[in-house]
Scaffold this motif. Sequence first.
Motif, PDB file in Angstrom:
ATOM      1  N   LEU A 157       0.934  -1.182   0.019  1.00  0.00           N
ATOM      2  CA  LEU A 157       0.010   0.037  -0.053  1.00  0.00           C
ATOM      3  C   LEU A 157       0.918   1.199   0.055  1.00  0.00           C
ATOM      4  N   VAL A 158       0.785   2.185  -1.031  1.00  0.00           N
ATOM      5  CA  VAL A 158       1.319   3.361  -0.940  1.00  0.00           C
ATOM      6  C   VAL A 158       0.577   4.577  -1.341  1.00  0.00           C
ATOM      7  N   GLN A 159       0.925   5.681  -1.065  1.00  0.00           N
ATOM      8  CA  GLN A 159       0.133   7.004  -1.241  1.00  0.00           C
ATOM      9  C   GLN A 159       0.080   7.328  -2.307  1.00  0.00           C
ATOM     10  N   PRO A 160      -0.792   8.204  -3.095  1.00  0.00           N
ATOM     11  CA  PRO A 160      -0.495   8.544  -4.467  1.00  0.00           C
ATOM     12  C   PRO A 160       0.699   9.584  -4.474  1.00  0.00           C
ATOM     13  N   GLY A 161       1.723   9.361  -5.365  1.00  0.00           N
ATOM     14  CA  GLY A 161       2.761  10.288  -5.734  1.00  0.00           C
ATOM     15  C   GLY A 161       3.794   9.407  -5.048  1.00  0.00           C
ATOM     16  N   GLY A 162       3.784   8.300  -4.351  1.00  0.00           N
ATOM     17  CA  GLY A 162       4.780   7.547  -3.806  1.00  0.00           C
ATOM     18  C   GLY A 162       5.380   6.573  -4.881  1.00  0.00           C
ATOM     19  N   SER A 163       6.194   5.748  -4.324  1.00  0.00           N
ATOM     20  CA  SER A 163       7.190   4.901  -5.248  1.00  0.00           C
ATOM     21  C   SER A 163       7.226   3.311  -4.498  1.00  0.00           C
ATOM     22  N   LEU A 164       7.284   2.603  -5.465  1.00  0.00           N
ATOM     23  CA  LEU A 164       7.490   1.000  -4.890  1.00  0.00           C
ATOM     24  C   LEU A 164       8.590   0.408  -6.049  1.00  0.00           C
TER      25      LEU A 164
END
Length: 116
Positions: A11-18
Motif C-alpha cells: 500500500l502506497v500513497q498517491p505520488g509515492g514509489s515502490l
Amino acid sequence: QVQLVESGGGLVQPGGSLRLSCAASGIIFRLYNMGWYRQAPGNQRELVATISSGGRFVYADSVKGRFTISRDSAKNTLYLQMNSLKPDDTAVYYCRMWKPLNTDYWGQGTQVTVSS
C-alpha cells in the motif's frame, strides 16, 4: 523446476514509489524476454513494460516516464521501479518470462494498492 517469485507490492500513497522484484530460478535467465503485466478488478490483464533478451524496452503509454523495468542477470532478478504512483495503478502485478514459440512462465502476482 521453474519458479518466479514476486515481491515488493504493498500500500502506497498517491505520488509515492515502490520497487517490484521477480526472482527467477530454473531458467537460463539471459535467454528470456521478460515483462511486467497488471490486472485490476474487472479488467483484463495488460502489459506494463517488457525488456527483451537483447535489451529492447517497451512501455505502456500510461506508465511512460514513471516506471522503469530492469534486469540483473547476476541475481536472476527482474525489477519494476514505479514512481509517481496513481490510484489507477492499483492492480495485481505479474512478472512474465518467455521465449517465443517455446516456453512461457508467470509469477503468482503481487498486489499494489495506491490510496490515501
